[in-house]
Design an enzyme around this catalytic site. Structure first.
Site, mmCIF file in Angstrom:
data_model
loop_
_atom_site.group_PDB
_atom_site.id
_atom_site.type_symbol
_atom_site.label_atom_id
_atom_site.label_comp_id
_atom_site.label_asym_id
_atom_site.label_seq_id
_atom_site.Cartn_x
_atom_site.Cartn_y
_atom_site.Cartn_z
ATOM 1 N N HIS A 178 0.818 -1.218 0.000
ATOM 2 C CA HIS A 178 0.000 0.000 0.000
ATOM 3 C C HIS A 178 0.850 1.264 0.000
ATOM 4 O O HIS A 178 0.608 2.177 -0.773
ATOM 5 C CB HIS A 178 -0.938 0.023 1.213
ATOM 6 C CG HIS A 178 -2.020 -0.997 1.176
ATOM 7 N ND1 HIS A 178 -2.989 -1.024 0.204
ATOM 8 C CD2 HIS A 178 -2.286 -2.051 1.988
ATOM 9 C CE1 HIS A 178 -3.814 -2.043 0.414
ATOM 10 N NE2 HIS A 178 -3.398 -2.684 1.489
ATOM 11 N N HIS A 206 0.093 -5.783 6.345
ATOM 12 C CA HIS A 206 0.188 -7.030 7.089
ATOM 13 C C HIS A 206 1.644 -7.296 7.490
ATOM 14 O O HIS A 206 2.280 -8.242 7.030
ATOM 15 C CB HIS A 206 -0.375 -8.181 6.262
ATOM 16 C CG HIS A 206 -1.835 -8.043 5.989
ATOM 17 N ND1 HIS A 206 -2.560 -8.998 5.310
ATOM 18 C CD2 HIS A 206 -2.723 -7.066 6.313
ATOM 19 C CE1 HIS A 206 -3.830 -8.610 5.226
ATOM 20 N NE2 HIS A 206 -3.943 -7.433 5.814
#
Length: 282
Positions: A178, A206
């Site tokens: 991201h 994550h």
């Protein structure tokens, strides 16, 4: 209970015990926290549909069943949670002794030696432009300007010794998945600087990360509660790791200590934040 105030930060976790969620939960239980903060994406892939959704049992109650984890959980909302019913997650607060999500965004306070520690839990999804472009109606319906006014007001009125903001999306991220959220850098970071926010807690990526950009705010990412992804590092990165784990934070008078632990209980990194140093630097 530990000396001082001790809490865990875990995000992106609810996968029915798969992808090392159980192993990570077992290590969380060994830390004996005063409370736990979830940085969102509580249930994959699409949140929960109702109070009777089996996810409550399979991804939360049966996973974090340890006696030491029967402490208050302060919950933030992630983008995947919007795939189901946010109202169900809010209403679960009424029937659970530990689940706390009174609204999309809210504040709570802790006290240490009569000094206030302020926590402001935000809902960051309405600030992220890609959800508008994708037509995510449940997110689009939220009023981000009202939330931003609330955040500014809470910070402006606070005399707390420590100020901590929680949200799902990181402002700064070294992950190639991201990366930085420019929308939050524009909306949140100036307020963090103006009102001397000490720590911003997030998930979404994550992995585990800690960043120290210019100013007094540390930016922490704890989104490794189950599935993990590749991470990275760049100029402001203090630490990053692609492994299951969580953050352990202890506040004791003028020292805030950040530790990252993996699913085996190994300390991966530790950082001490000195309150006096932060104050003198502004």
């Amino acid at each position: 209970m530990s000396e001082g105030l001790q809490f865990l930060v875990i995000g992106d976790w609810g996968r029915g015990g798969t992808l090392e969620q159980i192993e990570t939960a077992d290590q969380m239980a060994k830390q004996s926290p005063d409370f736990i903060i979830s940085t969102g994406d509580n249930f994959y892939d699409e949140g929960v549909e109702s109070l009777d959704d089996p996810h409550w049992r399979d991804s939360y109650e049966n996973i974090y069943h340890h006696s030491s984890l029967q402490v208050p959980w302060y919950i933030s909302v992630g983008n995947h949670d919007y795939g189901g019913s946010i109202r169900a997650q809010i209403d679960y607060s009424l029937i659970s002794s530990r689940w706390n999500l009174p609204a999309h965004y809210y504040s709570f306070r802790q006290y240490l030696n009569q000094e206030e520690v302020l926590f402001l839990v935000t809902d960051t999804s309405p600030f992220i432009q890609e959800y508008y472009e994708a037509g995510k109606s449940a997110i689009i319906e939220q009023n981000k300007y009202r939330q931003l006014d609330w955040l500014k007001s809470e910070l402006a009125l606070s005399s707390a010794k420590w100020k901590i903001v929680v949200g799902h999306h990181p402002a700064y991220s070294s992950s190639p998945f991201h990366g930085n959220a420019d929308e939050l850098i524009d909306a949140f970071v100036p307020l963090f600087k103006q009102y001397q926010v000490d720590l911003y807690l997030s998930g979404h990526e994550h992995d585990l990360q800690l960043h120290k950009p210019l100013g007094n705010t540390y930016h922490l990412v704890s989104g490794a509660g189950s599935e993990v992804r590749e991470t990275g590092s760049y100029g402001i990165t203090q630490f990053s790791a692609s492994c299951n784990g969580f953050a352990l934070i202890n506040i004791n008078d003028d020292i805030l200590t950040i530790r990252f632990l993996d699913k085996k209980g190994t300390t991966l990194y530790q950082e001490k934040v000195m309150k006096e140093a932060v104050t003198l630097g502004n």
